[in-house]
Design a protein around this motif. Structure first.
Motif, PDB file in Angstrom:
ATOM      1  N   ASN A   1       0.833  -1.206   0.000  1.00  0.00           N
ATOM      2  CA  ASN A   1       0.000   0.000   0.000  1.00  0.00           C
ATOM      3  C   ASN A   1       0.866   1.254   0.000  1.00  0.00           C
ATOM      4  OD1 ASN A   1      -2.478   1.540   0.237  1.00  0.00           O
ATOM      5  ND2 ASN A   1      -1.873   1.937   2.348  1.00  0.00           N
ATOM      6  N   TRP A   2       1.883   1.267   0.870  1.00  0.00           N
ATOM      7  CA  TRP A   2       2.773   2.424   0.938  1.00  0.00           C
ATOM      8  C   TRP A   2       3.723   2.461  -0.265  1.00  0.00           C
ATOM      9  CZ3 TRP A   2       4.457   2.197   6.812  1.00  0.00           C
ATOM     10  CH2 TRP A   2       3.394   2.651   7.579  1.00  0.00           C
ATOM     11  N   ARG A   3       4.316   1.304  -0.567  1.00  0.00           N
ATOM     12  CA  ARG A   3       5.295   1.284  -1.660  1.00  0.00           C
ATOM     13  C   ARG A   3       4.635   1.574  -3.009  1.00  0.00           C
ATOM     14  NH1 ARG A   3      10.382  -0.371  -1.491  1.00  0.00           N
ATOM     15  NH2 ARG A   3      10.053  -1.245   0.579  1.00  0.00           N
TER      16      ARG A   3
ATOM     17  N   SER B   1       2.104   8.803  -1.635  1.00  0.00           N
ATOM     18  CA  SER B   1       1.265   9.782  -0.945  1.00  0.00           C
ATOM     19  C   SER B   1       0.547   9.150   0.249  1.00  0.00           C
ATOM     20  CB  SER B   1       0.236  10.390  -1.908  1.00  0.00           C
ATOM     21  OG  SER B   1      -0.638   9.412  -2.414  1.00  0.00           O
ATOM     22  N   ALA B   2       0.425   7.828   0.262  1.00  0.00           N
ATOM     23  CA  ALA B   2      -0.203   7.140   1.390  1.00  0.00           C
ATOM     24  C   ALA B   2       0.763   6.988   2.557  1.00  0.00           C
ATOM     25  CB  ALA B   2      -0.704   5.768   0.959  1.00  0.00           C
ATOM     26  N   LEU B   3       2.051   7.057   2.265  1.00  0.00           N
ATOM     27  CA  LEU B   3       3.055   6.920   3.314  1.00  0.00           C
ATOM     28  C   LEU B   3       2.972   8.063   4.317  1.00  0.00           C
ATOM     29  CD1 LEU B   3       5.578   5.392   4.353  1.00  0.00           C
ATOM     30  CD2 LEU B   3       6.961   6.807   2.825  1.00  0.00           C
ATOM     31  N   TRP B   4       2.738   9.265   3.790  1.00  0.00           N
ATOM     32  CA  TRP B   4       2.592  10.454   4.641  1.00  0.00           C
ATOM     33  C   TRP B   4       1.658  11.417   3.910  1.00  0.00           C
ATOM     34  CZ3 TRP B   4       6.580  14.904   5.475  1.00  0.00           C
ATOM     35  CH2 TRP B   4       6.185  15.691   6.553  1.00  0.00           C
ATOM     36  N   PRO B   5       0.374  11.307   4.134  1.00  0.00           N
ATOM     37  CA  PRO B   5      -0.623  12.082   3.376  1.00  0.00           C
ATOM     38  C   PRO B   5      -0.421  13.588   3.423  1.00  0.00           C
ATOM     39  CG  PRO B   5      -1.680  10.325   4.602  1.00  0.00           C
ATOM     40  CD  PRO B   5      -0.263  10.364   5.070  1.00  0.00           C
ATOM     41  N   GLU B   6       0.215  14.100   4.471  1.00  0.00           N
ATOM     42  CA  GLU B   6       0.412  15.553   4.586  1.00  0.00           C
ATOM     43  C   GLU B   6       1.491  16.089   3.647  1.00  0.00           C
ATOM     44  OE1 GLU B   6      -1.616  13.938   7.955  1.00  0.00           O
ATOM     45  OE2 GLU B   6       0.362  13.438   7.134  1.00  0.00           O
TER      46      GLU B   6
ATOM     47  N   ALA C   1      12.806   2.445   3.844  1.00  0.00           N
ATOM     48  CA  ALA C   1      11.367   2.586   4.021  1.00  0.00           C
ATOM     49  C   ALA C   1      10.688   2.228   2.704  1.00  0.00           C
ATOM     50  CB  ALA C   1      11.020   4.018   4.435  1.00  0.00           C
ATOM     51  N   PRO C   2       9.392   1.935   2.743  1.00  0.00           N
ATOM     52  CA  PRO C   2       8.682   1.557   1.508  1.00  0.00           C
ATOM     53  C   PRO C   2       8.442   2.743   0.579  1.00  0.00           C
ATOM     54  CG  PRO C   2       7.155   1.663   3.340  1.00  0.00           C
ATOM     55  CD  PRO C   2       8.529   1.838   3.921  1.00  0.00           C
ATOM     56  N   VAL C   3       9.528   3.291   0.050  1.00  0.00           N
ATOM     57  CA  VAL C   3       9.473   4.440  -0.858  1.00  0.00           C
ATOM     58  C   VAL C   3      10.017   4.019  -2.221  1.00  0.00           C
ATOM     59  CG1 VAL C   3      10.330   6.770  -1.301  1.00  0.00           C
ATOM     60  CG2 VAL C   3       9.766   6.088   1.037  1.00  0.00           C
ATOM     61  N   PRO C   4       9.281   4.215  -3.308  1.00  0.00           N
ATOM     62  CA  PRO C   4       9.780   3.856  -4.646  1.00  0.00           C
ATOM     63  C   PRO C   4      10.739   4.922  -5.174  1.00  0.00           C
ATOM     64  CG  PRO C   4       7.591   4.782  -4.844  1.00  0.00           C
ATOM     65  CD  PRO C   4       7.884   4.733  -3.369  1.00  0.00           C
TER      66      PRO C   4
END
Length: 349
Positions: free
Chosen positions: A56-58, A62-67, A135-138
């Motif tokens: 979901n995050w990866r 934008s779902a990792l940190w919606p702000e 972290a789950p960041v592409p």
């Protein structure tokens, strides 16, 4: 005002040693979710269950940190000063990936990112989060969206300005900053990275089956490696640079700005006989501060024994024999395989 801040941000990033700094939005990579789903559904992730667990995050930054409103993407060059493929011609030595021949890049890059993030907060009150491959960041997809480079046929980020020898880092921020245009693909008809892969880990251009990738097999894969793949590992004992090293865009590679990326003399082409003798304390001492330390002594020695078996050097038979009774099953299995393979190589002469 934001244009001026971005200009000063890029200048500060350069001062800190980054070779490039560009921006995008967290939601600028809508294609990632479908690509990730296809990758996992094909089983290409192998034992890396964390990829499936955090889809979901990866799949949606934008779902990792919606702000977060902006993503600052940065590249830090680690281009080698030596030919990383030369060690492959010396079967008595082990090949360690360039990025692991000195200090752990996670520590070096993250400290730079934090300094840049603190600078940004001082210029304009905001919230920030920094990420370096943990972290789950592409990162590669965001790097292309920000214009740092494009994901080449080997799936790594490639730049017309610095080739493909670079670590990627990101700063997510609540600030809305001007973005950069995405980079377009410039691989053309080149197949160098695909054709050089010893294990044929690319089912198609821009696709990687990690289960056949030497980096995955020597770092992420636990337990014995499939016997059909072991001969193809050659003398790679931690990671693999083959597809990166042959990229023609590396003619523009920039010198690494941090000496902690410079290869240690004892890790450019270490002797297999010496590495196989390492106990846990010796392993930890030799690789203190190196990313190699994270895989542990047993997995590392397993890799060394596969290289021993591929060396065709009968003189290493006793080295392998000394590890047949090792309490780790993967190590003892690798030792027996190496002895058998060396014996076959000797009888074939």
């Amino acid at each position: 005002m934001s244009d001026d801040l971005k200009k000063r941000l890029i200048e500060e990033a350069r001062n800190l040693g980054f070779v490039a700094c560009k921006l995008c939005r967290p939601w600028d990579v809508p294609e990632v979710r479908a690509r990730l789903n296809a990758f996992v559904e094909s089983g290409y992730h192998g034992q890396m269950s964390w990829m499936a667990d955090r889809m979901n995050w990866r799949g949606d930054p934008s779902a990792l940190w919606p702000e977060a409103q902006s993503v600052i993407m940065l590249a830090d060059s680690y281009a080698p000063e030596h030919d990383p493929l030369d060690v492959l011609n010396h079967s008595e030595s082990g090949a360690i990936s360039v990025y692991a021949q000195n200090r752990d890049y996670h520590d070096v890059v993250k400290k730079r990112l934090k300094r840049l993030a603190r600078w940004l907060i001082e210029q304009r009150p905001c919230e920030v989060k920094v990420f370096v491959d943990t972290a789950p960041v592409p990162e590669k997809a965001l790097g292309q969206a920000a214009g740092l480079g494009w994901q080449g046929k080997h799936t790594n980020l490639v730049s017309r300005e610095w080739g493909n020898w670079a670590f990627l880092g990101s700063i997510f921020t609540t600030l809305t900053l001007p973005t950069d245009p995405a980079e377009t693909d410039n691989c053309g008809s080149c197949r160098a990275c695909l054709d050089v892969c010893p294990t044929n880990a690319f089912p198609a251009p821009y696709q990687l089956d990690a289960r056949r990738c030497i980096s995955y097999l020597t770092i992420e894969h636990s337990g014995p490696v499939d016997t059909d793949l072991r001969p193809l590992l050659g003398n790679h004992i931690y990671g693999c640079d083959d597809c990166l090293a042959v990229c023609p865009w590396n003619k523009f590679a920039l010198k690494a700005s941090d000496m902690r990326y410079a290869a240690r003399d004892d890790l450019i082409a270490p002797k297999l006989a010496d590495l196989a003798k390492l106990d846990d304390a010796g392993f930890r001492s030799l690789f203190s501060g190196s990313p190699v330390k994270r895989i542990g002594r047993n997995r590392f020695v397993r890799n060394v024994l596969y290289a021993v078996g591929n060396s065709a050097d009968a003189g290493l038979t006793e080295t392998a024999r000394s590890l047949v009774e090792n309490p780790d099953p993967a190590v003892s299995d690798a030792a027996r395989w190496a002895i058998d393979r060396l014996g076959r190589a000797g009888s074939a002469k």
